[in-house]
Write a protein that holds these residues in place. Sequence first.
Motif, PDB file in Angstrom:
ATOM      1  N   HIS A  55      45.421  50.111  91.485  1.00 24.92           N
ATOM      2  CA  HIS A  55      45.246  50.731  90.176  1.00 24.92           C
ATOM      3  C   HIS A  55      43.816  50.488  89.697  1.00 24.92           C
ATOM      4  O   HIS A  55      43.459  49.384  89.319  1.00 24.92           O
ATOM      5  CB  HIS A  55      46.251  50.142  89.178  1.00 24.92           C
ATOM      6  N   LEU A  56      42.998  51.536  89.779  1.00 28.67           N
ATOM      7  CA  LEU A  56      41.593  51.453  89.369  1.00 28.67           C
ATOM      8  C   LEU A  56      41.249  52.646  88.491  1.00 28.67           C
ATOM      9  O   LEU A  56      41.993  53.636  88.447  1.00 28.67           O
ATOM     10  CB  LEU A  56      40.682  51.459  90.606  1.00 28.67           C
ATOM     11  N   ALA A  57      40.111  52.587  87.838  1.00 33.62           N
ATOM     12  CA  ALA A  57      39.651  53.704  87.008  1.00 33.62           C
ATOM     13  C   ALA A  57      39.416  54.936  87.889  1.00 33.62           C
ATOM     14  O   ALA A  57      38.693  54.849  88.889  1.00 33.62           O
ATOM     15  CB  ALA A  57      38.367  53.326  86.277  1.00 33.62           C
ATOM     16  N   PRO A  58      40.028  56.071  87.552  1.00 33.25           N
ATOM     17  CA  PRO A  58      39.907  57.257  88.409  1.00 33.25           C
ATOM     18  C   PRO A  58      38.522  57.903  88.397  1.00 33.25           C
ATOM     19  O   PRO A  58      38.188  58.653  89.301  1.00 33.25           O
ATOM     20  CB  PRO A  58      40.953  58.215  87.837  1.00 33.25           C
ATOM     21  N   ASP A  59      37.715  57.580  87.414  1.00 36.27           N
ATOM     22  CA  ASP A  59      36.400  58.216  87.294  1.00 36.27           C
ATOM     23  C   ASP A  59      35.268  57.408  87.924  1.00 36.27           C
ATOM     24  O   ASP A  59      34.106  57.769  87.821  1.00 36.27           O
ATOM     25  CB  ASP A  59      36.090  58.493  85.822  1.00 36.27           C
TER      26      ASP A  59
END
Length: 93
Positions: A55-59
């Motif tokens: 789970h990481l920042a998609p951007d």
Amino acid sequence: MNQDEKPVEQADSGESARDFPVIGLGASAGGLEALKAFFSQVPEDSGMAFIVMMHLAPDKPSMLPELLQKISAVPVSMASDGQSLVPDRVYIV
């Protein structure tokens, strides 16, 4: 093999396509240390493919492949759409 099945890509060792375990691992952003501890113990010839979802920042681009490759004997790369899995590899989603 029916029309809907895709052949499994052959491993670099020249082995013929075969069944092998595919292991899925998921972690939150705080799970990096656990993933590093796990992959530091996986032998390069385990015969398994590993898929990691974190789970990481998609951007933002992920540094996970580079971070895991430093401690892993198994090649680590970003997964791509439609890619065939081969054993003894780590795929980052």
